[in-house]
Design a protein around this motif. Sequence first.
Motif, PDB file in Angstrom:
ATOM      1  N   LEU A  24       0.473  -1.051  -0.246  1.00 40.93           N
ATOM      2  CA  LEU A  24      -0.146  -0.122  -0.204  1.00 40.93           C
ATOM      3  C   LEU A  24       0.079   1.235   0.050  1.00 40.93           C
ATOM      4  O   LEU A  24       2.353   0.895   0.649  1.00 40.93           O
ATOM      5  CB  LEU A  24      -0.751   0.172   1.267  1.00 40.93           C
ATOM      6  N   ASP A  25      -0.130   2.564  -0.262  1.00 42.73           N
ATOM      7  CA  ASP A  25       1.587   3.486  -0.086  1.00 42.73           C
ATOM      8  C   ASP A  25       1.654   3.883   1.106  1.00 42.73           C
ATOM      9  O   ASP A  25       0.550   3.656   2.296  1.00 42.73           O
ATOM     10  CB  ASP A  25       0.284   4.919  -1.475  1.00 42.73           C
ATOM     11  N   ASN A  26       2.421   4.887   0.909  1.00 44.65           N
ATOM     12  CA  ASN A  26       3.072   5.266   2.031  1.00 44.65           C
ATOM     13  C   ASN A  26       3.902   4.147   3.517  1.00 44.65           C
ATOM     14  O   ASN A  26       4.348   3.829   4.370  1.00 44.65           O
ATOM     15  CB  ASN A  26       2.561   5.696   3.266  1.00 44.65           C
ATOM     16  N   ALA A  27       3.895   2.770   2.469  1.00 44.42           N
ATOM     17  CA  ALA A  27       4.942   1.612   3.310  1.00 44.42           C
ATOM     18  C   ALA A  27       6.225   1.053   3.052  1.00 44.42           C
ATOM     19  O   ALA A  27       6.685   0.418   3.703  1.00 44.42           O
ATOM     20  CB  ALA A  27       3.888   0.597   1.959  1.00 44.42           C
ATOM     21  N   GLY A  28       6.826   1.401   2.731  1.00 48.40           N
ATOM     22  CA  GLY A  28       8.690   1.667   2.577  1.00 48.40           C
ATOM     23  C   GLY A  28       8.985   1.429   1.237  1.00 48.40           C
ATOM     24  O   GLY A  28       9.655   0.642   1.559  1.00 48.40           O
ATOM     25  N   LYS A  29       8.333   1.112   0.232  1.00 48.45           N
ATOM     26  CA  LYS A  29       8.614   0.554  -0.894  1.00 48.45           C
ATOM     27  C   LYS A  29       9.624   1.285  -1.450  1.00 48.45           C
ATOM     28  O   LYS A  29      10.607   0.215  -1.816  1.00 48.45           O
ATOM     29  CB  LYS A  29       7.418   0.354  -1.439  1.00 48.45           C
ATOM     30  N   THR A  31      11.669   3.494  -0.416  1.00 45.23           N
ATOM     31  CA  THR A  31      12.950   4.359   0.636  1.00 45.23           C
ATOM     32  C   THR A  31      13.682   2.215   0.480  1.00 45.23           C
ATOM     33  O   THR A  31      14.640   2.373   0.961  1.00 45.23           O
ATOM     34  CB  THR A  31      12.000   4.018   1.832  1.00 45.23           C
ATOM     35  N   ILE A  32      12.917   1.089   0.212  1.00 48.38           N
ATOM     36  CA  ILE A  32      13.445  -0.408   0.838  1.00 48.38           C
ATOM     37  C   ILE A  32      14.395  -0.274  -0.391  1.00 48.38           C
ATOM     38  O   ILE A  32      15.442  -0.382  -0.421  1.00 48.38           O
ATOM     39  CB  ILE A  32      12.403  -1.254   1.394  1.00 48.38           C
ATOM     40  N   LEU A  33      13.810  -0.253  -1.976  1.00 50.10           N
ATOM     41  CA  LEU A  33      14.445  -0.250  -2.773  1.00 50.10           C
ATOM     42  C   LEU A  33      15.770   0.766  -3.203  1.00 50.10           C
ATOM     43  O   LEU A  33      16.843   0.102  -3.315  1.00 50.10           O
ATOM     44  CB  LEU A  33      14.134   0.340  -4.084  1.00 50.10           C
ATOM     45  N   TYR A  34      15.884   1.555  -2.018  1.00 51.28           N
ATOM     46  CA  TYR A  34      17.447   2.528  -2.396  1.00 51.28           C
ATOM     47  C   TYR A  34      17.993   2.114  -1.317  1.00 51.28           C
ATOM     48  O   TYR A  34      19.725   2.609  -1.070  1.00 51.28           O
ATOM     49  CB  TYR A  34      16.665   4.019  -2.330  1.00 51.28           C
ATOM     50  N   GLN A  35      17.134   1.501  -0.440  1.00 56.36           N
ATOM     51  CA  GLN A  35      17.837   0.984   0.555  1.00 56.36           C
ATOM     52  C   GLN A  35      19.522  -0.047   0.089  1.00 56.36           C
ATOM     53  O   GLN A  35      20.363  -0.492   0.172  1.00 56.36           O
ATOM     54  CB  GLN A  35      17.816   0.821   2.195  1.00 56.36           C
ATOM     55  N   ASN A 143       7.782  -3.603   8.099  1.00 52.95           N
ATOM     56  CA  ASN A 143       8.217  -2.438   7.832  1.00 52.95           C
ATOM     57  C   ASN A 143       7.785  -1.754   9.252  1.00 52.95           C
ATOM     58  O   ASN A 143       6.784  -2.240   9.489  1.00 52.95           O
ATOM     59  CB  ASN A 143       8.639  -1.728   6.461  1.00 52.95           C
ATOM     60  N   LYS A 144       8.767  -0.865   9.479  1.00 50.20           N
ATOM     61  CA  LYS A 144       8.434  -0.205  10.601  1.00 50.20           C
ATOM     62  C   LYS A 144       8.628   0.010  11.447  1.00 50.20           C
ATOM     63  O   LYS A 144       7.316   0.180  12.996  1.00 50.20           O
ATOM     64  CB  LYS A 144       7.347   0.720  10.128  1.00 50.20           C
ATOM     65  N   GLN A 145       9.428  -1.314  12.036  1.00 49.44           N
ATOM     66  CA  GLN A 145       9.307  -1.954  13.490  1.00 49.44           C
ATOM     67  C   GLN A 145      10.413  -0.807  14.413  1.00 49.44           C
ATOM     68  O   GLN A 145      10.335  -0.974  15.669  1.00 49.44           O
ATOM     69  CB  GLN A 145      10.209  -3.058  13.338  1.00 49.44           C
ATOM     70  N   ASP A 146      11.143  -0.402  13.769  1.00 48.56           N
ATOM     71  CA  ASP A 146      11.172   1.032  14.670  1.00 48.56           C
ATOM     72  C   ASP A 146      10.467   2.177  15.725  1.00 48.56           C
ATOM     73  O   ASP A 146      10.778   2.568  16.252  1.00 48.56           O
ATOM     74  CB  ASP A 146      12.412   1.381  13.978  1.00 48.56           C
ATOM     75  N   MET A 147       8.699   1.562  15.010  1.00 48.31           N
ATOM     76  CA  MET A 147       7.718   2.925  16.098  1.00 48.31           C
ATOM     77  C   MET A 147       7.116   1.949  17.030  1.00 48.31           C
ATOM     78  O   MET A 147       7.112   0.591  17.208  1.00 48.31           O
ATOM     79  CB  MET A 147       7.156   2.774  14.525  1.00 48.31           C
ATOM     80  N   LYS A 148       7.207   3.064  17.719  1.00 49.20           N
ATOM     81  CA  LYS A 148       6.511   2.869  18.194  1.00 49.20           C
ATOM     82  C   LYS A 148       5.123   1.834  18.444  1.00 49.20           C
ATOM     83  O   LYS A 148       3.703   2.293  17.233  1.00 49.20           O
ATOM     84  CB  LYS A 148       5.992   3.488  19.960  1.00 49.20           C
ATOM     85  N   ASP A 149       4.481   0.669  19.274  1.00 51.83           N
ATOM     86  CA  ASP A 149       3.015   0.336  19.161  1.00 51.83           C
ATOM     87  C   ASP A 149       2.798  -0.507  17.400  1.00 51.83           C
ATOM     88  O   ASP A 149       1.805  -0.160  17.666  1.00 51.83           O
ATOM     89  CB  ASP A 149       2.001   1.622  18.832  1.00 51.83           C
ATOM     90  N   CYS A 150       4.069  -1.102  17.045  1.00 51.44           N
ATOM     91  CA  CYS A 150       3.816  -1.321  15.758  1.00 51.44           C
ATOM     92  C   CYS A 150       3.783  -2.942  16.355  1.00 51.44           C
ATOM     93  O   CYS A 150       4.154  -3.791  16.877  1.00 51.44           O
ATOM     94  CB  CYS A 150       5.451  -1.384  14.828  1.00 51.44           C
ATOM     95  N   CYS A 175      11.424  -5.520   9.758  1.00 48.21           N
ATOM     96  CA  CYS A 175      12.568  -4.805   8.949  1.00 48.21           C
ATOM     97  C   CYS A 175      12.604  -3.499   9.432  1.00 48.21           C
ATOM     98  O   CYS A 175      11.117  -2.655   9.738  1.00 48.21           O
ATOM     99  CB  CYS A 175      13.478  -4.578   7.438  1.00 48.21           C
ATOM    100  N   CYS A 176      13.399  -2.060   8.714  1.00 49.96           N
ATOM    101  CA  CYS A 176      13.238  -0.518   9.326  1.00 49.96           C
ATOM    102  C   CYS A 176      14.086  -0.359   8.180  1.00 49.96           C
ATOM    103  O   CYS A 176      15.103  -0.389   8.344  1.00 49.96           O
ATOM    104  CB  CYS A 176      13.748   0.024  10.653  1.00 49.96           C
ATOM    105  N   ALA A 177      13.232  -0.131   6.541  1.00 52.52           N
ATOM    106  CA  ALA A 177      14.113   1.114   5.739  1.00 52.52           C
ATOM    107  C   ALA A 177      14.743   1.798   5.895  1.00 52.52           C
ATOM    108  O   ALA A 177      15.657   2.318   5.337  1.00 52.52           O
ATOM    109  CB  ALA A 177      12.251   1.611   5.007  1.00 52.52           C
TER     110      ALA A 177
END
Length: 197
Positions: A24-29, A31-35, A143-150, A175-177
């Motif tokens: 979905l939009d804003n999932a981090g796709k 950001t992951i590609l360029y990482q 993704n976004k495992q660094d966020m609170k309450d994920c 992961c964390c993108a």
Amino acid sequence: MGLIFAKLWSYFCNQEHKVIIVGLDNAGKTTILYQFLMNEVVHTSPTIGSNVEEIVVKNTHFLMWDIGGQESLRSSWNTYYSNTELVCSFRAQTAAGVTDVSRFIILVVDSTDRERLAISKEELYRMLAHEDLRKAAVLIFANKQDMKDCMSAAEISKYLTLSSIKDHPWHIQSCCALTGEGLCQGLEWMTSRAGLR
């Protein structure tokens, strides 16, 4: 004899596995590609259409298609499926009688987006039912495992009922993108799957 030829050919040939990155939009796709590509965070904006980059891991070439995830674009995802295959050498595959092709899907899930997890699940199972992806291997990035309450990868796996998927190899990876944490493990899984093809 044909299989030996195919294996020898693949050893000398740069195998290129096409991969679609969806979510979905804003999932981090993106950001992951360029990482994967640059090992750094790149400022991104919503993807309209797709971004395409080649990633090389242990002499395995992945041509990655990062496809926009906005609701208006999801209906066009299937236009990318038929080209998601091993494209090393059509002649080698034909000569050896090898018709099985390597296909990969990376589904990126925003681990904080509980409200839209049902949509991610619906899109995943729609893809898995598509004829062109019947032999696809699936990597899910939580993704976004660094966020609170994920949600944890285990929670996401349970919600997506991944254990019910029997006809597609799959793997879920926390992961964390932004930091790159977990991305290498996901790529290693894909590389090991590519080696089995």
